[in-house]
Design a protein around this motif. Structure first.
Motif, PDB file in Angstrom:
ATOM      1  N   LEU A  35       0.853  -1.195   0.000  1.00 14.62           N
ATOM      2  CA  LEU A  35       0.000   0.000   0.000  1.00 14.62           C
ATOM      3  C   LEU A  35       0.885   1.240   0.000  1.00 14.62           C
ATOM      4  O   LEU A  35       1.683   1.447   0.915  1.00 14.62           O
ATOM      5  N   LYS A  43      -3.537   6.020   4.117  1.00 15.99           N
ATOM      6  CA  LYS A  43      -3.087   4.630   4.290  1.00 15.99           C
ATOM      7  C   LYS A  43      -3.354   4.121   5.700  1.00 15.99           C
ATOM      8  O   LYS A  43      -3.969   3.062   5.887  1.00 15.99           O
ATOM      9  N   THR A  44      -2.877   4.865   6.694  1.00 22.75           N
ATOM     10  CA  THR A  44      -3.043   4.432   8.082  1.00 22.75           C
ATOM     11  C   THR A  44      -4.513   4.370   8.462  1.00 22.75           C
ATOM     12  O   THR A  44      -4.949   3.443   9.153  1.00 22.75           O
ATOM     13  N   ASP A 155       1.734  -1.484   9.236  1.00 21.83           N
ATOM     14  CA  ASP A 155       1.749  -0.060   8.901  1.00 21.83           C
ATOM     15  C   ASP A 155       3.175   0.453   9.086  1.00 21.83           C
ATOM     16  O   ASP A 155       3.634   0.625  10.209  1.00 21.83           O
ATOM     17  N   SER A 187       1.863  -1.229   4.400  1.00 24.31           N
ATOM     18  CA  SER A 187       2.183   0.076   3.840  1.00 24.31           C
ATOM     19  C   SER A 187       3.662   0.334   4.062  1.00 24.31           C
ATOM     20  O   SER A 187       4.245  -0.130   5.050  1.00 24.31           O
TER      21      SER A 187
END
Length: 297
Positions: A35, A43-44, A155, A187
């Motif tokens: 991602l 994203k988060t 993440d 991500s």
């Protein structure tokens, strides 16, 4: 059935300014999805919604076919998760942290935890607060991985790791899980990590899903077109050409990303624009990301 699915998800922290604006995405079993997106792209937020930590104002999210908030304990036991700012209790030793996680996950794999801990020389008796940021990050990753989750959500997992450690730890860990069919969504700002480990690339920009493609397709089916400034009247003209994802003017040259193979794109643009000096070439993932976020508002 998709392991993870977002349907028309909208979430705004401020009225009229959605962080996610109608995002739809399916992640199938066994996929490793990278991602991408600049800071603030969403994203988060997307990952926290998947964990049931945030609730969208509109749209639907399912994990293993269920609302992630319907059975929080049951769903979380099937997921491994490391957040960008995750902190473990500083007063606990590495051994105590692993013991705690072992008690939470019925499928905890002692052999895997020991193998990874030994390979990366984690000081089992040391307190978390005495570890370097990179070591603490490794412990968090080990805890997320050692129960062999069906879905792993990371993440920015490489935060605090030096390049050599990041590469070996992430590749080793993800390979262990990928072999057993774990679905992975992570991500990262490190394009080389995404290019090496992901089989699918998803890019979020301004709260919307902007690109969703196999990594191999991105390498083979996209290109960077360089066009003299005088041959194109405006950005809108380029963006109106089918397959053009972004365009920007820099140092007298239009730089545009097209979803076309370089050879075909060059021939097509020379004909469509009447410009024989158009040149198209393959573009690396990092350069492509820079062009995409720079070539759209």
């Amino acid at each position: 059935m998709a392991v993870l699915e977002f349907r028309d998800v909208i979430l705004a922290y401020q009225r009229g300014r959605p962080v996610l604006d109608g995002v739809s995405l399916q992640v199938e079993a066994g996929q490793v999805v990278g991602l991408l997106g600049r800071n603030g792209a969403g994203k988060t937020t997307l990952l926290r919604i998947a964990m049931g930590m945030l609730v969208p104002q509109s749209g639907r999210v399912t994990v293993f076919g269920e609302d992630p908030r319907a059975d929080v304990v049951g769903v979380r036991r099937r997921i491994g998760y490391v957040s960008e700012v995750q902190e473990l209790p500083p007063f606990m030793s590495v051994k105590d942290v692993l013991t705690l996680h072992r008690s939470l996950y019925p499928d905890w794999d002692d052999a895997l935890a020991e193998r990874l801990g030994s390979r990366f020389q984690l000081p089992i008796g040391a307190r978390i607060g005495k570890l370097s940021k990179g070591q603490a990050r490794q412990v968090a990753l080990l805890c997320a991985i050692s129960h062999r989750p069906e879905l792993l959500i990371l993440d920015e997992p490489a935060g605090g790791l030096d390049p050599a450690t990041r590469r070996e730890f992430l590749e080793t860990s993800i390979n262990y899980l990928a072999e057993s069919g774990t679905t992975i969504l992570f991500s990262s700002h490190h394009m080389t990590d995404v290019e090496r480990m992901a089989s699918r690339l998803v890019m979020v920009h301004n709260g919307q899903l902007w690109l969703d493609s196999d990594v191999d397709q991105v390498k083979e089916g996209y290109c960077l077109a360089l066009i003299p400034e005088d041959d194109v009247a405006s950005t809108d003209l380029l963006l109106g050409i089918p397959g053009c994802l972004s365009a920007r003017l820099r140092d007298g040259v239009w730089r545009a990303i097209f979803e076309r193979a370089p050879g075909k794109c060059e021939t097509d643009l020379q004909r469509e624009l009447g410009c024989p000096s158009v040149r198209c070439s393959r573009v690396g993932l990092e350069d492509m990301f820079i062009e995409l976020v720079g070539g759209r508002s």
